[in-house]
Design a protein around this motif. Structure first.
Motif, PDB file in Angstrom:
ATOM      1  N   ASN A   1      50.479  93.669   4.387  1.00 33.67           N
ATOM      2  CA  ASN A   1      49.066  93.581   4.002  1.00 33.67           C
ATOM      3  C   ASN A   1      48.359  92.362   4.603  1.00 33.67           C
ATOM      4  O   ASN A   1      47.399  91.854   4.019  1.00 33.67           O
ATOM      5  CB  ASN A   1      48.948  93.544   2.476  1.00 33.67           C
ATOM      6  CG  ASN A   1      49.437  94.836   1.847  1.00 33.67           C
ATOM      7  OD1 ASN A   1      49.277  95.910   2.423  1.00 33.67           O
ATOM      8  ND2 ASN A   1      50.035  94.738   0.677  1.00 33.67           N
ATOM      9  N   GLY A   2      48.841  91.899   5.746  1.00 31.73           N
ATOM     10  CA  GLY A   2      48.223  90.742   6.377  1.00 31.73           C
ATOM     11  C   GLY A   2      48.155  90.873   7.885  1.00 31.73           C
ATOM     12  O   GLY A   2      48.934  91.620   8.495  1.00 31.73           O
ATOM     13  N   GLU A   3      47.222  90.154   8.482  1.00 35.62           N
ATOM     14  CA  GLU A   3      47.083  90.110   9.927  1.00 35.62           C
ATOM     15  C   GLU A   3      46.653  88.707  10.333  1.00 35.62           C
ATOM     16  O   GLU A   3      46.052  87.968   9.538  1.00 35.62           O
ATOM     17  CB  GLU A   3      46.051  91.136  10.396  1.00 35.62           C
ATOM     18  CG  GLU A   3      44.654  90.890   9.831  1.00 35.62           C
ATOM     19  CD  GLU A   3      43.669  91.989  10.192  1.00 35.62           C
ATOM     20  OE1 GLU A   3      44.117  93.010  10.749  1.00 35.62           O
ATOM     21  OE2 GLU A   3      42.469  91.825   9.908  1.00 35.62           O
TER      22      GLU A   3
ATOM     23  N   LYS B   1      42.858  97.338   2.883  1.00 37.72           N
ATOM     24  CA  LYS B   1      42.432  96.020   3.323  1.00 37.72           C
ATOM     25  C   LYS B   1      43.630  95.126   3.596  1.00 37.72           C
ATOM     26  O   LYS B   1      44.618  95.158   2.871  1.00 37.72           O
ATOM     27  CB  LYS B   1      41.541  95.369   2.272  1.00 37.72           C
ATOM     28  CG  LYS B   1      41.060  93.982   2.663  1.00 37.72           C
ATOM     29  CD  LYS B   1      40.247  93.327   1.573  1.00 37.72           C
ATOM     30  CE  LYS B   1      39.857  91.921   1.975  1.00 37.72           C
ATOM     31  NZ  LYS B   1      39.112  91.208   0.925  1.00 37.72           N
ATOM     32  N   LYS B   2      43.518  94.308   4.652  1.00 39.24           N
ATOM     33  CA  LYS B   2      44.543  93.330   4.973  1.00 39.24           C
ATOM     34  C   LYS B   2      43.961  91.926   4.880  1.00 39.24           C
ATOM     35  O   LYS B   2      42.793  91.709   5.209  1.00 39.24           O
ATOM     36  CB  LYS B   2      45.108  93.571   6.377  1.00 39.24           C
ATOM     37  CG  LYS B   2      45.955  94.829   6.501  1.00 39.24           C
ATOM     38  CD  LYS B   2      46.684  94.861   7.832  1.00 39.24           C
ATOM     39  CE  LYS B   2      47.629  96.060   7.891  1.00 39.24           C
ATOM     40  NZ  LYS B   2      48.445  96.055   9.131  1.00 39.24           N
TER      41      LYS B   2
ATOM     42  N   ALA C   1      50.085  87.671   0.174  1.00 41.50           N
ATOM     43  CA  ALA C   1      49.027  88.630   0.513  1.00 41.50           C
ATOM     44  C   ALA C   1      48.795  89.613  -0.628  1.00 41.50           C
ATOM     45  O   ALA C   1      47.645  89.916  -0.984  1.00 41.50           O
ATOM     46  CB  ALA C   1      49.394  89.382   1.795  1.00 41.50           C
TER      47      ALA C   1
ATOM     48  N   ARG D   1      43.255  88.331   6.061  1.00 40.65           N
ATOM     49  CA  ARG D   1      43.103  87.703   7.378  1.00 40.65           C
ATOM     50  C   ARG D   1      43.675  86.273   7.302  1.00 40.65           C
ATOM     51  O   ARG D   1      43.105  85.411   6.636  1.00 40.65           O
ATOM     52  CB  ARG D   1      41.634  87.664   7.784  1.00 40.65           C
ATOM     53  CG  ARG D   1      40.965  89.031   7.890  1.00 40.65           C
ATOM     54  CD  ARG D   1      39.468  88.866   8.117  1.00 40.65           C
ATOM     55  NE  ARG D   1      38.857  88.089   7.036  1.00 40.65           N
ATOM     56  CZ  ARG D   1      37.657  87.492   7.117  1.00 40.65           C
ATOM     57  NH1 ARG D   1      36.956  87.574   8.247  1.00 40.65           N
ATOM     58  NH2 ARG D   1      37.173  86.817   6.097  1.00 40.65           N
TER      59      ARG D   1
ATOM     60  N   ASN E   1      54.361  88.215   2.267  1.00 37.34           N
ATOM     61  CA  ASN E   1      53.943  89.491   1.682  1.00 37.34           C
ATOM     62  C   ASN E   1      53.526  89.328   0.224  1.00 37.34           C
ATOM     63  O   ASN E   1      52.540  89.917  -0.222  1.00 37.34           O
ATOM     64  CB  ASN E   1      55.072  90.521   1.801  1.00 37.34           C
ATOM     65  CG  ASN E   1      55.117  91.187   3.158  1.00 37.34           C
ATOM     66  OD1 ASN E   1      54.099  91.623   3.685  1.00 37.34           O
ATOM     67  ND2 ASN E   1      56.305  91.268   3.749  1.00 37.34           N
TER      68      ASN E   1
END
Length: 393
Positions: free
Chosen positions: A29-31, A2-3, A314, A5, A311
């Protein structure tokens, strides 16, 4: 895996820089799920850089939050809006990573912190300079008693040279109404945070000597010399400007058992053989002094800067780490900034730190009432990647 959002609120210089970190794959781990800017054209232009994975676009951050497309937001707007936007998102359960400064005046930051505490959402500050291995090592040495009792803190940070074109790049910049200050609130929040975080102490009183529009056609301060006092009798000096070239970045903290000198990304530790205050009391000779050794300090070499903070944020949300910089800590640098500014408005007279929040706000409002928002182009987005003052590892 999972990232998280992320939604980026504010697609100007900083918002665009952070978007670039995601695009470059530096946030594991992010978008970026959404972009928001009241100038919708900026959001549209930034979205094009994401290729086929374009984020959702908004011109109103409240609509973005209502849409439920974000787990967290990054607040990258002009400073006055940081608390307002952060508080709105936090109270609706959306996690917030706020850029520096936490706000313009301590009263609004305190209210934001109270809202964050009640919300249960995660609140972080973009104090990316705390990731610098040199500053982390300084803090570690001081906390372990490595320089003894604090005697003096000196930071000369004059390598912020800015042109008039920089100040003209935004109608809100360098105005009391739009920005709320100059070099203290824009360039130096990181240093005003670090000078307390590294030393482990906050000044209890300051004298601020500020020059307003000394080197540029601006309303606010572009040159500052501040004298600091600490509760144990230690003193300090903080010097900064955007009008000096070439500039200096020299951070020195002295104690009874030695001193730490940080300059040119290197850290030197001068270690006394004994406590200097005790030596002064007990030495039988007239011009004697303790022996000392000079040591080039080895660090872990890590300096992830902004990507490191994002990072970590997240990872914290995913339960894989502990938050490195809590958002509530942002008030300390605002309190120090306010004290220096308030003293400067009063001819450099000594003031307590923190200053009375209501008195400061009244004095600021007087200046905001007379302030003029400039007429200039707000469409331009500048590349800020080489302006942060520390190399990224």
């Amino acid at each position: 895996m999972k990232k998280i959002r992320f939604g980026i609120i504010g697609c100007g210089n900083q918002g665009s820089f952070y978007a670039g970190l995601f695009i470059a794959g530096k946030i594991a781990n992010g978008e970026v799920a959404a972009l928001c800017d009241i100038n919708f054209v900026k959001a549209e232009k930034l979205a094009l850089k994401f290729g086929n994975s374009k984020p959702k676009l908004f011109s109103d951050y409240k609509e973005m939050i209502k849409a439920g497309v974000c787990d967290a937001v990054m607040v990258e707007t002009p400073h006055y809006l940081h608390p307002e936007i952060s508080e709105y998102c936090l109270t609706r359960g959306v996690n917030v990573l706020c850029d520096k400064p936490a706000g313009v005046y301590a009263k609004q930051v305190r209210e934001m912190n109270e809202a964050a505490e009640k919300s249960g959402a995660v609140f972080g500050m973009m104090f990316n300079q705390r990731t610098n291995c040199v500053y982390r090592k300084m803090r570690e040495i001081i906390a372990s008693g490595g320089i003894g009792e604090l005697q003096r803190v000196t930071w000369i940070i004059t390598d912020w040279f800015r042109t008039q074109a920089y100040y003209n790049n935004g109608s809100w910049r360098a105005t009391w109404r739009g920005e709320g200050g100059g070099v203290l609130i824009n360039q130096c929040p990181h240093q005003l945070d670090l000078i307390q975080w590294v030393a482990g102490k906050s000044p209890v009183a300051v004298n601020g000597f500020c020059k307003y529009g000394r080197w540029h056609d601006v309303e606010v301060e572009d040159e500052v010399t501040a004298y600091l006092e600490y509760d144990n009798g230690a003193t300090g000096v903080f010097i900064t400007t955007t009008g000096e070239f070439p500039g200096t970045n020299r951070f020195e903290i002295s104690g009874t058992r030695g001193k730490l000198l940080c300059e040119n990304e290197k850290l030197v530790w001068y270690k006394n053989s004994c406590d200097s205050s005790e030596y002064a009391k007990n030495s039988p000779t007239i011009f004697d002094y303790p022996e000392y050794v000079k040591e080039d300090v080895v660090t872990d070499g890590k300096n992830p800067q902004h990507a490191g903070i994002i990072n970590n944020f997240a990872d914290t949300l995913l339960g894989n780490g502990e938050l490195f910089v809590r958002g509530e800590e942002g008030i300390k640098c605002v309190e120090l900034m306010n004290a220096i500014e308030y003293s400067g408005w009063n001819g450099g007279k000594k003031v307590n730190c923190p200053v009375n929040e209501d008195e400061y706000l009244r004095a600021l409002d007087e200046r905001r009432a007379k302030s003029e928002i400039k007429t200039c182009c707000d469409e331009k987005v500048a590349d800020t990647s080489n302006t942060f003052g520390s190399k990224i590892s």
